[in-house]
Design an enzyme around this catalytic site. Structure first.
Site, mmCIF file in Angstrom:
data_model
loop_
_atom_site.group_PDB
_atom_site.id
_atom_site.type_symbol
_atom_site.label_atom_id
_atom_site.label_comp_id
_atom_site.label_asym_id
_atom_site.label_seq_id
_atom_site.Cartn_x
_atom_site.Cartn_y
_atom_site.Cartn_z
ATOM 1 C CD GLU A 85 -0.058 -5.822 5.706
ATOM 2 O OE1 GLU A 85 0.123 -6.263 4.752
ATOM 3 O OE2 GLU A 85 -0.465 -4.876 5.825
ATOM 4 C CG HIS A 130 -2.969 -3.381 3.897
ATOM 5 N ND1 HIS A 130 -1.919 -2.871 4.742
ATOM 6 C CD2 HIS A 130 -3.481 -2.466 3.287
ATOM 7 C CE1 HIS A 130 -2.021 -1.471 4.439
ATOM 8 N NE2 HIS A 130 -2.904 -1.507 3.344
ATOM 9 C CB CYS A 190 -1.024 -0.090 1.055
ATOM 10 S SG CYS A 190 -2.465 1.059 0.963
ATOM 11 N NE ARG A 244 -7.438 7.487 3.016
ATOM 12 C CZ ARG A 244 -6.455 8.174 3.116
ATOM 13 N NH1 ARG A 244 -5.541 7.721 3.907
ATOM 14 N NH2 ARG A 244 -6.128 9.191 2.659
HETATM 15 N N1 GLN Z 1 -3.517 6.161 1.099
HETATM 16 C C1 GLN Z 1 -2.269 5.917 1.736
HETATM 17 C C2 GLN Z 1 -1.364 6.944 1.190
HETATM 18 O O1 GLN Z 1 -1.448 7.470 0.466
HETATM 19 C C3 GLN Z 1 -1.880 4.383 1.640
HETATM 20 C C4 GLN Z 1 -2.979 3.817 2.508
HETATM 21 C C5 GLN Z 1 -2.386 2.337 3.002
HETATM 22 O O2 GLN Z 1 -1.024 2.455 3.235
HETATM 23 N N2 GLN Z 1 -3.230 1.756 3.649
HETATM 24 O O3 GLN Z 1 -0.067 6.442 1.532
#
Ligand code: GLN
Length: 224
Positions: free
Chosen positions: A192, A190, A95, A154
């Site tokens: 994990e 994710h 992410c 996100r």
């Molecule tokens: N939206 C986050 C970012 O811009 C990433 C979200 C996440 O790592 N769960 O870093």
């Protein structure tokens, strides 16, 4: 701080004898520590340059990439980390970690930088508010076994991937959400947090293959 140790982990554990760091400036550090420890790795948190020394691999966790970027630069970690990546350190980014690994960033905040390393354009927060967070099953041809249960929080997407990188997973609508290049692997989601260990196993096997020949095989003496 170290939470390393492999007590109770069978000798054939994929992380056995590997020293793996988790960047711990911000984000879901604990989940990665737990996963890697359960796979037999010796896990250390990384907040300072000297903590990069002697690592066989590094996880860049999810969190907020713009905050991690600022903290990397504020702690003097940015340049050493770029150097470590260029030198071939094995890295798994999830992410926000994927965002950090991308050569090009879309929808970053003003001045936001990445470490780079994967020839990709990654868009932050690519899913609309309705689907900001969701779980889905992903087919990942490179992994044996059933589809991957993936949590998107996100999440970013990989909008473009250069020829040096390899796609690993796409959503049913065709959007690319995982890729690797050399020793670097980046995931939009994710694993994990859904107990999915196959990406971590793949990362550990890359880390093992790339570790210095002097350390390979046989008993590990005086690790740490
Ligand atoms: N939206 C986050 C970012 O811009 C990433 C979200 C996440 O790592 N769960 O870093």
């Amino acid at each position: 701080m170290s939470t390393g140790g492999s007590a109770g982990v069978p000798a054939y554990a994929p992380g056995q004898g590997l020293r793996i760091g988790v960047l711990a400036l911000q984000g879901d550090v604990r989940e990665h520590e737990r996963m890697l420890t359960s796979l037999g790795a010796q896990v250390t948190t990384v907040r300072r340059e000297h903590e990069l020394e002697g690592l066989d691999g590094l996880v860049l966790p999810g969190g907020e990439s713009s905050v991690i970027d600022k903290l990397l630069r504020g702690t003097g970690m940015y340049e050493p980390l770029v150097a470590a990546l260029r030198a071939g350190l094995s890295v798994l980014g999830t992410c926000a970690g994927l965002i950090l690994l991308a050569d090009r960033l879309a929808d970053g905040i003003t001045g936001q930088q990445t470490l780079g390393g994967i020839d990709a354009t990654v868009r932050r927060n690519a899913f609309g508010t309705q689907r900001e967070s969701f779980e889905t099953d992903l087919e990942v041809p490179a992994l044996e076994g059933p589809p991957v249960r993936a949590a998107f929080i996100r999440a970013p997407v990989i909008e473009a991937l250069g020829p040096a990188a390899t796609p690993l997973a796409t959503l049913p609508d065709g959007r690319l959400v995982a890729a690797e290049q050399g020793a670097l692997m980046g995931l939009s989601f994710h694993p994990e947090s859904t107990g999915e260990s196959r990406f971590h196993r793949r990362f550990l096997s890359t880390a093992r293959a790339r570790r210095a020949p002097v350390c390979s095989g046989g008993a590990e003496m005086g690790a740490d």
